[in-house]
Design a protein around this motif. Structure first.
Motif, PDB file in Angstrom:
ATOM      1  N   THR A   1       5.845  -4.097   1.649  1.00 14.73           N
ATOM      2  CA  THR A   1       6.524  -3.562   0.520  1.00 14.73           C
ATOM      3  C   THR A   1       5.564  -2.268  -0.030  1.00 14.73           C
ATOM      4  O   THR A   1       4.332  -2.413   0.228  1.00 14.73           O
ATOM      5  N   HIS A   2       5.955  -1.565  -0.778  1.00 18.52           N
ATOM      6  CA  HIS A   2       5.104  -0.682  -1.573  1.00 18.52           C
ATOM      7  C   HIS A   2       5.232  -1.018  -3.131  1.00 18.52           C
ATOM      8  O   HIS A   2       4.589  -0.347  -3.978  1.00 18.52           O
ATOM      9  N   ASP A   3       5.823  -2.043  -3.371  1.00  9.74           N
ATOM     10  CA  ASP A   3       6.315  -2.358  -4.812  1.00  9.74           C
ATOM     11  C   ASP A   3       5.334  -3.874  -4.966  1.00  9.74           C
ATOM     12  O   ASP A   3       5.651  -4.706  -4.399  1.00  9.74           O
ATOM     13  N   ILE A   4       4.321  -3.420  -5.869  1.00 11.50           N
ATOM     14  CA  ILE A   4       3.365  -4.413  -6.157  1.00 11.50           C
ATOM     15  C   ILE A   4       3.969  -5.801  -6.707  1.00 11.50           C
ATOM     16  O   ILE A   4       3.672  -6.868  -6.508  1.00 11.50           O
TER      17      ILE A   4
ATOM     18  N   GLY B   1       0.944  -1.272  -0.079  1.00 12.79           N
ATOM     19  CA  GLY B   1      -0.172  -0.141   0.247  1.00 12.79           C
ATOM     20  C   GLY B   1       0.817   1.289   0.069  1.00 12.79           C
ATOM     21  O   GLY B   1       2.042   1.241   0.299  1.00 12.79           O
ATOM     22  N   SER B   2       0.174   2.310   0.003  1.00 12.13           N
ATOM     23  CA  SER B   2       1.073   3.519  -0.451  1.00 12.13           C
ATOM     24  C   SER B   2       1.720   3.987   0.847  1.00 12.13           C
ATOM     25  O   SER B   2       1.135   3.577   2.101  1.00 12.13           O
ATOM     26  N   SER B   3       2.612   4.990   0.946  1.00 11.86           N
ATOM     27  CA  SER B   3       3.260   5.484   1.904  1.00 11.86           C
ATOM     28  C   SER B   3       2.205   6.034   2.879  1.00 11.86           C
ATOM     29  O   SER B   3       1.230   6.864   2.623  1.00 11.86           O
ATOM     30  N   GLY B   4       2.399   5.583   4.313  1.00  8.57           N
ATOM     31  CA  GLY B   4       1.530   6.136   5.344  1.00  8.57           C
ATOM     32  C   GLY B   4       0.292   5.284   5.550  1.00  8.57           C
ATOM     33  O   GLY B   4      -0.541   5.942   6.475  1.00  8.57           O
TER      34      GLY B   4
END
Ligand SMILES: Nc1ncnc2c1ncn2[C@@H]1O[C@H](COP(=O)(O)OP(=O)(O)OP(=O)(O)O)[C@@H](O)[C@H]1O
Ligand SMILES: [Mg+2]
Length: 315
Positions: free
Chosen positions: A193-196, A34-37
């Motif tokens: 991770t934020h990398d799908i 998921g995205s930052s935060g």
């Protein structure tokens, strides 16, 4: 098994994690993406009790973690911190040896384990063991962080963007290494991770998070085929899905096998059974060929994979 039941984490009046429920089976690799935060790191930190829950409960093997001794709990959970978290005044070797030291392993066993892990992660112990963290590159320090988490062979691994600062090639190597380790030892893993693409590659199941909530918890294949919302669909990339599905499938599952493995011709090029269909297709496009020989891990030729068959199988 790790179970989160209606878990909430508030910082003052803001809600970082909002009533999430998640079950991670023994041996599974659950990837939080998921995205930052959106609350990924906060979720991990509640599992090893670095942060208290504001509401809900977390069970590990059926036991509520708030009833456990936090130090004991953490000894059984390897933790890779976002941005390494190595002790700056300790050498690489001592950083890696931290948990085995706490567990009072005999000296020789600790030294052997440190050597073994540094080698496994591609760091020559003769060169790196006595360095201090600030003498390492970002990627080397991250690998030391992973070695430290694996050191005492914990049942559970919590990994917070462990490959974040690595170049694409090192990252790919470590991902493959992790898949290999995982096949051998099957640790229950929560990986952030934020990398799908990293998530699709490593996960048995993916939990997509947005604004403190879990939007979808499903296998990589289902996340691609049946995204639960526009948010998930945009995360996986709508038009990219065909190739991403192909990268989930192994050549070995679609190839035509010979009755008996053959010896390859000298210089014969092909793909491995463990390679993805996506890679096989790429090689075919490059070589402008309709089929490729397939080799097993021992280098024997075990069959062929054809372009036709890949297209027939489709996404
Ligand atoms: N100690 C803290 N005090 C106050 N707010 C915090 C604290 N830690 C996290 N937050 C807030 O909680 C939310 C979730 O943070 P978290 O670190 O879990 O995000 P994340 O998904 O890991 O993001 P990233 O991908 O950037 O690491 C954010 O809005 C963050 O600002
Ligand atoms: Mg984070």
């Amino acid at each position: 098994m790790i179970e989160l039941k209606n878990v909430t984490c508030r910082f003052g009046t803001s809600v970082a994690v909002d009533r999430i429920s998640l079950t991670i089976e023994t041996g599974e690799v659950c990837v939080l993406v998921g995205s930052s935060g959106c609350g990924k790191s906060t979720t991990l930190r509640m599992v090893n009790r670095l942060l208290p829950l504001s509401a809900g409960e977390i069970l590990v093997d059926g036991e509520n973690i708030t009833t456990m001794n936090p130090e004991q709990l953490r000894l059984n959970m390897g933790y890779v911190i976002q941005g390494t978290g190595l002790f700056p005044h300790w050498t690489v070797a001592r950083n890696v040896a931290m948990v085995p030291e706490l567990l009072k392993w005999p000296r020789q066993r600790i030294d052997e384990r440190v050597q073994e892990l540094l080698t496994l992660l591609g760091l020559d112990p003769a060169i790196h063991a006595e360095k201090y963290p600030q003498q390492l590159s970002g990627g080397q320090a991250q690998r030391v962080g992973v070695a430290r988490a694996l050191a005492a062979d914990p049942n559970i691994l919590l990994m917070d963007e462990p490959f974040g600062a690595l170049d694409a090639i090192t990252r790919e190597n470590l991902q493959l290494e992790m898949l290999r380790i995982q096949r051998q030892v099957r640790k229950t893993t929560v990986f952030v991770t934020h990398d799908i693409d990293e998530a699709l590659k490593l996960a048995t199941r993916i939990a997509v998070m947005d604004q403190g909530r879990i939007i979808q918890h499903d296998t990589p294949e289902n996340i691609l085929r049946r995204p639960a919302s526009d948010f998930v669909e945009s995360l996986v990339g709508k038009q990219d899905r065909g190739l991403k599905l192909m990268s989930l499938r192994r050549v070995g599952d679609l190839m035509q096998r010979y009755p008996q493995a053959a010896i390859p011709e000298p210089g014969e090029e092909g793909v491995q059974e463990d390679d993805s269909l996506r890679l096989a297709l790429s090689v075919m496009l490059w070589q402008d060929s309709g089929e490729l020989p397939v080799f097993n891990g021992d280098g024997a030729k075990t069959g062929v994979v054809t372009r036709e068959r890949i297209f027939q199988a489709g996404a």
